[in-house]
Design an enzyme around this catalytic site. Structure first.
Site, short mmCIF file in Angstrom:
data_model
loop_
_atom_site.label_atom_id
_atom_site.label_comp_id
_atom_site.label_asym_id
_atom_site.label_seq_id
_atom_site.Cartn_x
_atom_site.Cartn_y
_atom_site.Cartn_z
N ARG A 126 77.73 34.53 97.00
CA ARG A 126 78.44 33.95 98.14
C ARG A 126 79.87 33.66 97.75
O ARG A 126 80.14 33.36 96.59
CB ARG A 126 77.82 32.60 98.51
CG ARG A 126 76.59 32.63 99.33
CD ARG A 126 76.12 31.21 99.54
NE ARG A 126 76.50 30.71 100.84
CZ ARG A 126 75.84 31.01 101.96
NH1 ARG A 126 74.80 31.81 101.94
NH2 ARG A 126 76.24 30.52 103.12
N LYS A 185 77.74 26.19 107.76
CA LYS A 185 77.92 25.96 109.21
C LYS A 185 77.46 24.57 109.62
O LYS A 185 78.00 23.99 110.55
CB LYS A 185 77.15 27.03 110.00
CG LYS A 185 78.00 28.28 110.22
CD LYS A 185 77.27 29.28 111.07
CE LYS A 185 76.34 30.12 110.23
NZ LYS A 185 75.65 31.18 110.94
N GLU A 240 73.60 34.53 112.30
CA GLU A 240 72.86 33.70 113.23
C GLU A 240 73.89 33.09 114.19
O GLU A 240 74.86 32.48 113.72
CB GLU A 240 72.12 32.59 112.47
CG GLU A 240 71.19 31.83 113.34
CD GLU A 240 70.42 30.75 112.59
OE1 GLU A 240 70.46 30.71 111.35
OE2 GLU A 240 69.79 29.93 113.28
P1 ATP Z 1 75.31 28.91 106.72
O1 ATP Z 1 74.44 28.49 105.58
O2 ATP Z 1 76.73 28.46 106.61
O3 ATP Z 1 74.71 28.65 108.06
P2 ATP Z 1 74.32 31.51 106.74
O4 ATP Z 1 74.28 32.34 105.52
O5 ATP Z 1 73.05 30.91 107.23
O6 ATP Z 1 75.45 30.46 106.56
P3 ATP Z 1 74.40 33.57 108.65
O7 ATP Z 1 74.96 33.57 110.02
O8 ATP Z 1 72.94 33.64 108.49
O9 ATP Z 1 74.98 32.30 107.92
O10 ATP Z 1 75.12 34.67 107.76
C1 ATP Z 1 75.30 36.00 108.14
C2 ATP Z 1 75.58 36.81 106.92
O11 ATP Z 1 76.76 36.33 106.27
C3 ATP Z 1 74.46 36.69 105.93
O12 ATP Z 1 74.16 37.98 105.46
C4 ATP Z 1 74.99 35.81 104.85
O13 ATP Z 1 74.43 36.10 103.62
C5 ATP Z 1 76.49 36.11 104.91
N1 ATP Z 1 77.25 34.94 104.43
C6 ATP Z 1 77.24 33.69 104.92
N2 ATP Z 1 78.00 32.88 104.20
C7 ATP Z 1 78.54 33.63 103.20
C8 ATP Z 1 79.43 33.37 102.12
N3 ATP Z 1 79.93 32.16 101.91
N4 ATP Z 1 79.76 34.39 101.31
C9 ATP Z 1 79.29 35.63 101.53
N5 ATP Z 1 78.45 35.95 102.53
C10 ATP Z 1 78.07 34.97 103.36
MG MG Z 2 71.37 31.54 108.11
#
Ligand code: ATP
Ligand code: MG
Length: 539
Positions: A258, A268, A33
């Site tokens: 994760r 984020k 995102e």
């Molecule tokens: P946040 O909760 O920090 O906003 P998010 O998962 O919503 O993180 P996205 O931009 O939606 O962030 O993530 C893109 C991809 O990266 C998704 O497939 C997510 O599962 C993966 N991802 C995000 N954070 C992690 C992590 N700490 N470890 C492994 N994969 C991750």
């Molecule tokens: Mg997200």
């Protein structure tokens, strides 16, 4: 280390390939995102998705999951593209969830026509209370039995902009008593009168993540939709949507754990607060766990890829020690980064029996001759490290002290004869004798100095600012509630260092200061050096 591991996902893909299940080969996607910069946790997902498609000769979509316009921006889109490319991966195609807005909307209309979705006019609070809890079922919305005609009319008017934010939402008609809360008539569309960074004002209704993601995966022919464990409970919804729309392709969703890293935060939302409240200099502050921050600190992409390979891919949630990341950073730089001299906290040495200006020479890397050598100016006044001198040395002191001798790296042996003080009694300079027949490599002096110290020439060295970083937080697992209080106030130490001139002329941004650690030239600020990592474990 890279790509040698095989994990449960790679095993699954391997068996799908052998079982001829995949008509289009391996197709993965990385779906960020664009609401912030990527962090090391994202790197795990990037290395997995792109790594898998590289290994199995497939392809990976970089898909921006841009369904939440109020938090998203073009700046974040650009930073994500930069970071994925910098990590060394190339996407087969770059897409956006918003590319499919029209198709996604048509599926919502279809669901309504088929009586599988409805427009609900409860307000947010009523929605919350009617959803039930983990132990109690929810209750049906009073709008659940609207006719398909009425629902369709309302949806079309939602799209046309006739209603204010929050007035109506579209929900799937699944089961308000489901033990899985995600299946209790989840929302699939909401009204948001916001300009979208790509679609502008074309839409004022936006699809929800759970509705969007599975449709995009299916439209793109994703063979394995890899996501993190918190989506495990959403998988029945992912499957429900694809089972109930006219799309004859249904990717499997597979979850992995994760990455968590000690002494930092990765959400984020929390990283945003650090940036917005100016607790760090920006998303690329070298103390941030972002890809941009790590890069600015001097970490190279190979180190991050190695780290991701070492942590592996499992279903166990784990928090990895920072020491493992540091280990990978060091390992990457060890054999290829030139090694020069920089004095971080300078103390003046005057060679009382030396008047000349000469050039010595030293290799850039004692074990890697390919890196060549550089000239080292040497004259009467030099700088050494304050910590390499002690007036009252402890036992086994291997450095300089009154009356003692040390070798200056790639130069001569010197002996400290006299200590000069300033008005406050602080050591100001050391007056030393140098031994002309003790030159490194040609030493005939027979002297046995206690140790070797680094140094730079006072006249030709260059003054720079060195930024030495510590962990950003004082506790291993900062919590979302208290993380601001747990910030390490001493996470940045600024030093006024003196650096040998050849370092300034070096093309390579990454190098070691002998005995001090790995450093890099800051990519933005001339004359500023960032410490990347110490030479040994532990802060
Ligand atoms: P946040 O909760 O920090 O906003 P998010 O998962 O919503 O993180 P996205 O931009 O939606 O962030 O993530 C893109 C991809 O990266 C998704 O497939 C997510 O599962 C993966 N991802 C995000 N954070 C992690 C992590 N700490 N470890 C492994 N994969 C991750
Ligand atoms: Mg997200």
């Amino acid at each position: 280390m890279e790509n040698e591991t095989t994990d449960f996902i790679r095993q699954r893909i391997q068996s799908d390939l052998e079982g001829d299940v995949l008509s289009q080969g391996v197709v993965t996607r990385f779906p960020p995102e664009p609401n912030g910069f990527l962090h090391i946790g994202h790197a795990k997902s990037i290395c997995l998705n792109f790594g898998v498609s590289e290994q199995f000769a497939g392809t990976t979509f970089l898909r921006f999951d841009d369904t939440n316009p109020q938090k998203e921006s073009e700046e974040f889109v650009e930073s994500i593209k930069t970071d994925v490319a910098w990590l060394g991966f190339s996407w087969g195609a770059l897409t956006h969830a918003s590319d499919y807005f029209e198709q996604i909307y048509q599926y919502a209309e279809d669901l309504i026509r088929n009586g599988k979705a409805y427009v609900c006019s409860l307000d947010a609070e009523q929605m919350r209370t009617s959803r039930g809890t983990l132990t109690e079922p929810g209750t049906n919305s009073p709008y659940r039995d609207r006719s398909a005609e009425e629902n369709l009319d309302l949806l079309q008017r939602m799209r046309a902009g006739e209603f204010a934010d929050g007035e109506h939402i579209v929900r799937l008609k699944i089961d308000m008593a489901s033990p899985n809360i995600n299946l209790r008539d989840p929302a699939i569309y909401r009204i948001r009168h916001i300009t979208h960074q790509r679609t502008g004002d074309a839409w004022c209704i936006y699809p929800m993540y759970d509705f969007t993601h599975c449709i995009c995966d299916a439209l793109e022919g994703i063979s394995h939709s890899l996501c993190t464990l918190e989506f495990e409970d959403h998988r029945p919804l992912y499957d429900w949507v694809l089972d109930n729309i006219e799309l004859n392709y249904h990717p499997p969703q597979i979850e992995f754990s994760r990455l968590g890293l000690e002494y930092t935060v990765m959400s984020k939302r929390l990283l945003h607060r650090l940036v917005d409240e100016k607790l760090v200099s920006g998303w690329d502050d070298p103390r941030m766990p972002t890809i941009a921050g790590l890069r600015r600190r001097g970490v190279r992409a190979a180190a991050i890829r190695d780290f991701c390979a070492r942590i592996g891919v499992t279903k166990q949630d784990n928090t990895v020690e920072m020491n493992l990341l540091d280990f990978c950073i060091r390992k990457d730089l060890e054999s290829s980064a030139p090694r020069g001299m920089g004095v971080l906290e300078p103390l003046k040495v005057v060679l009382t029996n030396f008047q000349d200006d000469i050039q010595l020479e030293g290799p850039w890397h004692a074990q890697n001759a390919d890196l060549g050598s550089r000239k080292l100016p040497f004259s009467r006044e030099l700088w050494i490290e304050q910590s390499d001198f002690s007036e009252t040395p402890p036992g086994k002191w291997k450095r300089l002290s009154p009356g003692a001798m040390v070798r200056l790296r790639y130069a001569f042996i010197i002996r400290c004869d006299e200590v000069e003080y300033d008005g406050d009694g602080n050591v100001l300079q050391l007056n030393c004798t140098y031994f002309p027949d003790s030159k490194s490599g040609e030493d005939t002096s027979g002297l046995k100095p206690k140790g070797v110290v680094h140094w730079v020439d006072a006249k030709q060295s260059v003054a720079v600012e060195v930024r030495d970083y510590d962990r950003l937080f004082n506790v291993p697992n900062p919590s979302a509630k208290t993380f601001i209080d747990d910030i390490n106030e001493q996470s940045l130490r600024t030093l006024h260092a003196m650096v040998e001139p050849a370092i300034m002329a070096l093309d390579d941004q990454h190098f070691q200061f002998e005995r001090q650690g790995y450093f890099c030239k800051d990519s933005e600020l001339p004359g500023v050096f960032n410490k990347t990592v110490s030479l040994r474990e532990g802060f």
